[in-house]
Design an enzyme around this catalytic site. Structure first.
Site, PDB file in Angstrom:
ATOM      1  N   LYS A  71       4.677  -3.753  -7.654  1.00 42.12           N
ATOM      2  CA  LYS A  71       3.504  -2.875  -7.766  1.00 42.12           C
ATOM      3  C   LYS A  71       3.854  -1.380  -7.711  1.00 42.12           C
ATOM      4  O   LYS A  71       3.169  -0.565  -8.323  1.00 42.12           O
ATOM      5  CB  LYS A  71       2.473  -3.224  -6.670  1.00 42.12           C
ATOM      6  CG  LYS A  71       1.772  -4.544  -6.928  1.00 42.12           C
ATOM      7  CD  LYS A  71       0.895  -4.962  -5.770  1.00 42.12           C
ATOM      8  CE  LYS A  71      -0.545  -4.559  -6.009  1.00 42.12           C
ATOM      9  NZ  LYS A  71      -1.474  -5.220  -5.058  1.00 42.12           N
ATOM     10  N   ASP A 108      -7.411  -2.399  -7.019  1.00 38.72           N
ATOM     11  CA  ASP A 108      -7.597  -3.006  -5.687  1.00 38.72           C
ATOM     12  C   ASP A 108      -8.726  -2.330  -4.900  1.00 38.72           C
ATOM     13  O   ASP A 108      -9.527  -2.997  -4.241  1.00 38.72           O
ATOM     14  CB  ASP A 108      -6.302  -2.925  -4.865  1.00 38.72           C
ATOM     15  CG  ASP A 108      -5.343  -4.070  -5.180  1.00 38.72           C
ATOM     16  OD1 ASP A 108      -5.796  -5.100  -5.708  1.00 38.72           O
ATOM     17  OD2 ASP A 108      -4.145  -3.918  -4.889  1.00 38.72           O
TER      18      ASP A 108
HETATM   19  P1  NDP Z   1       2.492  -4.695   2.865  1.00 39.69           P
HETATM   20  O1  NDP Z   1       3.708  -5.529   3.051  1.00 39.69           O
HETATM   21  O2  NDP Z   1       2.561  -3.456   2.054  1.00 39.69           O
HETATM   22  O3  NDP Z   1       1.889  -4.309   4.308  1.00 39.69           O
HETATM   23  C1  NDP Z   1       1.840  -5.256   5.345  1.00 39.69           C
HETATM   24  C2  NDP Z   1       1.055  -4.679   6.500  1.00 39.69           C
HETATM   25  O4  NDP Z   1       0.969  -5.678   7.529  1.00 39.69           O
HETATM   26  C3  NDP Z   1       1.714  -3.452   7.130  1.00 39.69           C
HETATM   27  O5  NDP Z   1       0.710  -2.622   7.664  1.00 39.69           O
HETATM   28  C4  NDP Z   1       2.552  -4.103   8.243  1.00 39.69           C
HETATM   29  O6  NDP Z   1       2.875  -3.229   9.285  1.00 39.69           O
HETATM   30  C5  NDP Z   1       1.568  -5.143   8.731  1.00 39.69           C
HETATM   31  N1  NDP Z   1       2.239  -6.206   9.480  1.00 39.69           N
HETATM   32  C6  NDP Z   1       3.012  -7.187   8.978  1.00 39.69           C
HETATM   33  N2  NDP Z   1       3.465  -7.971   9.994  1.00 39.69           N
HETATM   34  C7  NDP Z   1       2.984  -7.435  11.139  1.00 39.69           C
HETATM   35  C8  NDP Z   1       3.100  -7.798  12.507  1.00 39.69           C
HETATM   36  N3  NDP Z   1       3.824  -8.859  12.916  1.00 39.69           N
HETATM   37  N4  NDP Z   1       2.447  -7.041  13.436  1.00 39.69           N
HETATM   38  C9  NDP Z   1       1.720  -5.972  13.041  1.00 39.69           C
HETATM   39  N5  NDP Z   1       1.560  -5.587  11.761  1.00 39.69           N
HETATM   40  C10 NDP Z   1       2.194  -6.316  10.810  1.00 39.69           C
HETATM   41  O7  NDP Z   1       1.403  -5.721   2.256  1.00 39.69           O
HETATM   42  P2  NDP Z   1       0.031  -5.360   1.508  1.00 39.69           P
HETATM   43  O8  NDP Z   1      -0.524  -4.119   2.086  1.00 39.69           O
HETATM   44  O9  NDP Z   1       0.236  -5.448   0.045  1.00 39.69           O
HETATM   45  O10 NDP Z   1      -0.875  -6.633   1.901  1.00 39.69           O
HETATM   46  C11 NDP Z   1      -1.384  -6.773   3.207  1.00 39.69           C
HETATM   47  C12 NDP Z   1      -2.312  -7.964   3.278  1.00 39.69           C
HETATM   48  O11 NDP Z   1      -3.425  -7.768   2.420  1.00 39.69           O
HETATM   49  C13 NDP Z   1      -1.678  -9.283   2.824  1.00 39.69           C
HETATM   50  O12 NDP Z   1      -2.170 -10.310   3.654  1.00 39.69           O
HETATM   51  C14 NDP Z   1      -2.184  -9.469   1.419  1.00 39.69           C
HETATM   52  O13 NDP Z   1      -2.246 -10.819   1.032  1.00 39.69           O
HETATM   53  C15 NDP Z   1      -3.579  -8.874   1.556  1.00 39.69           C
HETATM   54  N6  NDP Z   1      -4.095  -8.404   0.287  1.00 39.69           N
HETATM   55  C16 NDP Z   1      -5.256  -8.937  -0.158  1.00 39.69           C
HETATM   56  C17 NDP Z   1      -5.812  -8.524  -1.336  1.00 39.69           C
HETATM   57  C18 NDP Z   1      -7.076  -9.140  -1.786  1.00 39.69           C
HETATM   58  O14 NDP Z   1      -7.409  -9.031  -2.962  1.00 39.69           O
HETATM   59  N7  NDP Z   1      -7.825  -9.773  -0.891  1.00 39.69           N
HETATM   60  C19 NDP Z   1      -5.176  -7.479  -2.171  1.00 39.69           C
HETATM   61  C20 NDP Z   1      -3.956  -6.944  -1.602  1.00 39.69           C
HETATM   62  C21 NDP Z   1      -3.444  -7.407  -0.421  1.00 39.69           C
HETATM   63  P3  NDP Z   1       4.313  -2.457   9.257  1.00 39.69           P
HETATM   64  O15 NDP Z   1       4.148  -1.306   8.312  1.00 39.69           O
HETATM   65  O16 NDP Z   1       4.525  -2.047  10.661  1.00 39.69           O
HETATM   66  O17 NDP Z   1       5.329  -3.462   8.770  1.00 39.69           O
END
Ligand code: NDP
Length: 279
Positions: A71, A108
């Site tokens: 992306k 999005d």
């Molecule tokens: P990214 O990998 O870019 O971001 C992941 C996020 O989750 C970060 O803020 C990360 O924090 C946090 N995170 C992951 N593991 C942990 C943990 N153990 N404890 C605390 N925070 C955590 O992913 P995306 O932003 O692309 O996607 C995030 C979610 O949104 C996913 O579940 C995805 O499926 C969903 N999504 C849904 C969409 C929809 O259409 N409904 C569209 C896009 C995404 P850190 O920065 O500290 O790692």
């Protein structure tokens, strides 16, 4: 022969791609609207991204959805980038233009807003501040959309604080960063709450944040859609909030691409949800 040559092709590229629900969604719409077209999942490794993109238009592709991990990288390849994709720093929808240029957009944020408007019709985004948990790619799209529709303030918290600070630097003073250990403090007085972390997804730990300060009238959204009702949403509902799951965002973000590639503006309704859930 000429008829066959006109059949539009679109698809989704990611790595991996087998989990994607987009083929089921677009397949349902193609069938519903009687469109002669095809939507194909494609597993493309990062090293092959540019070559693949340059070739697909030559074999009849009119556009693509883009998912992880491409992306962000796609912005370096696209010829025309919409303002919102540039601001978010990622694109999820490509159009292969007749002049050979690749046009990249990010739908999005629009999908996020359409989901809340459809499933929480009383939602008034400008009525109060919003709280956003997480600062990944999805959070950037959500923050951009919230600002565009007039949310007065966005409180944001992320496990890795620098990522939230980066969002503030890019989006401006409407964002206020909270430390992850104090994330629950964001909830006081907010009217919109969004979990954009991947916590709560099937196979991941639950997203647990104390909801004592949650306003009973708040609209609470989880971007996670597997499961549909996360533990976070279930607890928010018990506390009187209006809850909205993440599936509607997935459906709504797909609609502009479908319309652009195939013609009809697709309806997002219960039958669409069921088609994707049962795939
Ligand atoms: P990214 O990998 O870019 O971001 C992941 C996020 O989750 C970060 O803020 C990360 O924090 C946090 N995170 C992951 N593991 C942990 C943990 N153990 N404890 C605390 N925070 C955590 O992913 P995306 O932003 O692309 O996607 C995030 C979610 O949104 C996913 O579940 C995805 O499926 C969903 N999504 C849904 C969409 C929809 O259409 N409904 C569209 C896009 C995404 P850190 O920065 O500290 O790692």
């Amino acid at each position: 022969m000429t008829e066959l040559a006109k059949i539009p092709l679109a698809g989704v590229i990611g790595h991996p791609i087998a989990h994607s629900r987009s083929p089921a969604l677009h397949g349902f719409w193609l069938c519903r609207y009687g469109v002669k077209g095809h939507y194909i999942p494609m597993d493309v490794a990062p090293a092959d991204l540019e070559t693949t993109l340059r070739h697909l238009p030559k074999i009849g592709f009119v556009g693509l959805n883009v998912t992880l991990p491409h992306k962000e990288a796609i912005l370096k390849i696209a010829d025309v980038i919409t303002d919102r994709a540039a601001l978010i720093g990622a694109a999820n929808t490509l159009i292969f233009r007749k002049d050979g240029k690749i046009h990249a957009d990010n739908t999005d944020g629009a999908g996020f807003v359409a989901n809340l408007r459809q499933n929480a019709p009383h939602w008034a985004p400008s009525a109060g501040p919003a709280a956003v948990f997480g600062a990944g790619g999805a959070a950037r799209a959500v923050a951009a959309a919230l600002i565009e529709i007039g949310v007065p303030k966005i409180r944001i918290s992320n496990r890795s604080r620098p990522r939230a600070e980066a969002l503030r630097a890019d989006f401006g003073a409407k964002l206020v960063v909270y430390d992850w250990v104090q994330a629950a403090n964001m909830l006081e007085g907010v009217t919109t709450v969004i979990n954009t972390t991947s916590l709560g997804m099937a196979g991941k730990p639950e997203f647990r944040v104390p909801l004592d300060a949650l306003e009973p009238g708040a609209v609470v959204n989880d971007l996670v859609y597997n499961p549909l009702k996360t533990a976070f949403l279930a607890e928010a509902e018990q506390r009187g909030a209006t809850i909205v799951d993440g599936l509607g965002m997935l459906l709504h973000q797909a609609a502009p691409g479908f319309e652009r590639w195939f013609g009809p503006a697709p309806a997002v309704d219960e039958a669409t949800r069921q088609a994707v859930l049962s795939a």
